[in-house]
Design a protein around this motif. Structure first.
Motif, PDB file in Angstrom:
ATOM      1  N   THR A   1      -0.138   6.926   9.308  1.00  0.00           N
ATOM      2  CA  THR A   1      -0.769   7.645   8.163  1.00  0.00           C
ATOM      3  C   THR A   1      -2.584   7.410   8.151  1.00  0.00           C
ATOM      4  O   THR A   1      -2.967   7.795   7.306  1.00  0.00           O
ATOM      5  N   GLU A   2      -2.815   6.872   9.421  1.00  0.00           N
ATOM      6  CA  GLU A   2      -4.362   6.429   9.715  1.00  0.00           C
ATOM      7  C   GLU A   2      -4.859   5.252   8.647  1.00  0.00           C
ATOM      8  O   GLU A   2      -5.978   5.358   8.510  1.00  0.00           O
ATOM      9  N   PHE A   3      -3.832   4.704   8.121  1.00  0.00           N
ATOM     10  CA  PHE A   3      -4.413   3.771   7.320  1.00  0.00           C
ATOM     11  C   PHE A   3      -5.161   2.331   8.042  1.00  0.00           C
ATOM     12  O   PHE A   3      -6.073   1.795   7.974  1.00  0.00           O
TER      13      PHE A   3
ATOM     14  N   MET B   1       0.951   5.081   0.706  1.00  0.00           N
ATOM     15  CA  MET B   1       0.441   6.100   1.519  1.00  0.00           C
ATOM     16  C   MET B   1       1.419   7.570   1.517  1.00  0.00           C
ATOM     17  O   MET B   1       2.684   7.468   1.324  1.00  0.00           O
TER      18      MET B   1
ATOM     19  N   ALA C   1       1.866   2.642   9.229  1.00  0.00           N
ATOM     20  CA  ALA C   1       0.317   2.499   8.920  1.00  0.00           C
ATOM     21  C   ALA C   1      -0.731   3.188   9.837  1.00  0.00           C
ATOM     22  O   ALA C   1      -1.489   3.659   9.624  1.00  0.00           O
TER      23      ALA C   1
ATOM     24  N   THR D   1      -9.327  -5.859   3.802  1.00  0.00           N
ATOM     25  CA  THR D   1      -9.775  -4.294   3.280  1.00  0.00           C
ATOM     26  C   THR D   1     -11.264  -3.987   3.990  1.00  0.00           C
ATOM     27  O   THR D   1     -11.881  -4.760   4.328  1.00  0.00           O
TER      28      THR D   1
ATOM     29  N   VAL E   1       0.901  -1.191  -0.182  1.00  0.00           N
ATOM     30  CA  VAL E   1       0.193   0.086   0.056  1.00  0.00           C
ATOM     31  C   VAL E   1       0.961   1.156  -0.218  1.00  0.00           C
ATOM     32  O   VAL E   1       1.625   1.528   0.928  1.00  0.00           O
TER      33      VAL E   1
END
Lengths: 240, 272
Positions: free
Chosen positions: B220-222, B166, B217, B183, B164
């Protein structure tokens, strides 16, 4: 289209380009014309062109040249070290259930090209849900290979004759899906069929004239398809 | 009365030019049905590591071998010998992959036993059990855990490595790597760490990489902190320091712990 073709090797050196392409080789089965199947290469190639035109799930292939002349290379399906097995009779019902649309497409397509030898010539993934694979292969007994004499094959295709007496998915495909594929094939433009069959040059033993006659026969056969199915419903379709 | 069992040996041949094979299965038709014994196949249970251990290509082909295991089971449902022979003939004509290379006959005498016993005997004699590395044993167990926890069946679960990209608050691009990813509105990121059969240096490097991914993760607030999951094993006392280091950035679960599938389920579906 879901598929998985076997990669034999990937060359490490990248080619120029923004997508960083690399050259690789795929495994394939080479098929040649022989005494037993003298029009194999042409029939395989035209079956592929027709199937790709109508979106029938069959294995891809290419025309290639070897020492013995032109040959058809059918690209192998599987993972790098292992090709998938051919379906066994006890798997037919399960495959037809998991890939109902694809199975109906193969049934109608085989009737259309007169391929009476579908047998176990199908690759399907049955226990790998994230990697659906369903493809037929081997069409040398269709088109010009229906009979020993290619003109007899063309003649039979033009008649109202089912030709395909047995099929792994007979009685496993629902009427609605079969009708959908019959409609799709019946509606193909004649010009499209001619483009698929006519290579504008002889291919091995197959003359330009023979190619044109085959196209004419298929144009008649596509119109005969609804009648062929309706008059053989008991043998072809599953019960609701 | 003595009866004979006609059997076929299946080899895994990777390179058709070298034609070097390893015996992987024995097939036979007897008593109105097919019989088989195959590497890593015990009834309906498949242990993928047995086939994976044959080579690196075999390791990448485990999904195809699972299809073959299904095929073997279907072969035992073949009732007509003509169908069985046709299937074997096709295997004989294979140049590579699984190829029927040799055949033979054993006598089933009164004192010797039935077809099943003969198949067990032939399999023991003809197919050598491979040595399973700790990494492959981990993969086997991980597969079982993902299935038992039922996340393997979730539509939004990716069973393959996911990368991913970001952008962090300071505008820098950040790459996140997950071994598995769920997801959705609230993604759940997984990573794996094998503890046996590897060097301390390898473990340290992996710990750094995994920690960095989970930290980024969250930054980045994923992913929420509680949705970072590390699946590792087997945990031993000597790994305490590593686990303490990772516990700050992820929920650490030992895949060899029997309670792990249940714990994963609770993390993924807390309200169920």
């Amino acid at each position: 289209m879901n598929s998985s073709y076997k990669i034999r090797s990937i060359r490490k050196k990248s080619l120029p380009g923004v997508t960083s392409p690399v050259s690789c080789s795929l495994d394939a089965i080479l098929k040649f014309d022989s005494a037993e199947s003298p029009y194999c290469v042409y029939s395989e190639l035209v079956a592929l062109r027709l199937a790709q035109t109508i979106h029938i799930p069959i294995a891809s292939g290419v025309l290639t040249t070897t020492g013995g002349g032109e040959a058809y290379a059918s690209i192998e399906i599987g993972s790098p070290g292992l090709r998938l097995p051919d379906l066994l009779p006890p798997q037919f019902a399960n495959a037809a259930s998991q890939y109902a649309n694809g199975a109906a497409a193969l049934v109608v397509f085989d009737i259309f090209i007169g391929n009476w030898d579908r047998g176990s010539n199908i690759k399907a993934s049955l226990v790998t849900p994230h990697l659906p694979v369903f493809q037929g292969f081997d069409h040398e007994h269709g088109l010009l290979g229906v009979e020993a004499d290619p003109l007899d094959s063309i003649h039979r295709l033009a008649q109202s004759d089912l030709i395909v007496r047995n099929h792994p998915f007979y009685k496993h495909v629902p009427g609605a899906l079969v009708t959908k594929w019959v409609d799709r094939i019946s509606l193909i433009d004649d010009a499209m069929i001619h483009e698929c069959c006519e290579l504008k040059r002889p291919l091995r033993e197959v003359s330009i004239d023979m190619q044109s006659k085959l196209a004419d026969a298929l144009c008649k056969r596509k119109l005969n398809l609804p009648h062929l199915i309706s008059s053989n419903m008991m043998s072809v379709l599953s019960w609701p | 009365m003595a009866l004979s069992l006609h059997f076929h040996v299946l080899q895994y041949i990777e390179d058709p030019y070298l034609a070097e094979g390893r015996n992987v299965a024995v097939l036979a038709y007897h008593g109105g049905r097919g019989h088989f014994r195959a590497l890593g196949v015990d009834g309906y249970k498949l242990t993928p590591s047995h086939f994976k251990s044959l080579s690196s290509k075999a390791r990448d082909s485990s999904w195809a071998y699972r299809e073959w295991a299904e095929w073997f089971h279907s072969l035992s449902n073949v009732r007509e010998i003509e169908q069985f022979n046709e299937a074997v003939n096709r295997l004989e004509s294979n140049g590579a992959g699984l190829v029927a290379t040799t055949e033979g006959v054993v006598e089933l005498t009164d004192g010797y036993g039935d077809a099943d016993e003969a198949m067990d005997f032939l399999f023991r004699r003809l197919v050598r059990a491979p040595k399973i590395s700790p990494a492959l044993a981990f993969e086997d167990r991980l597969e079982v855990v993902l299935m038992q926890s039922e996340i393997a069946y979730a539509e939004n679960f990716s069973d393959e490595m996911v990368v991913v990209e970001m952008v962090s608050e300071d505008g820098n691009e950040v790459t996140l790597e997950f071994s598995h990813l769920m997801t959705g509105d609230r993604p759940i990121g997984f990573n794996t760490l094998v503890m046996q059969g590897v060097t301390q240096r390898y473990i340290s490097r992996q710990v750094q990489r995994i920690s960095s991914t989970f930290r980024n993760a969250v930054r980045t607030e994923f992913i929420r902190p509680e949705h970072c999951i590390l699946l590792c094993g087997k945990l031993e006392d000597k790994h305490q320091e590593i686990i303490a280091q990772l516990s700050g950035v992820a929920t650490v679960l030992d895949v060899f712990d029997e309670s792990t599938p249940q714990r994963i389920r609770r993390l993924v579906w807390p309200r169920s």
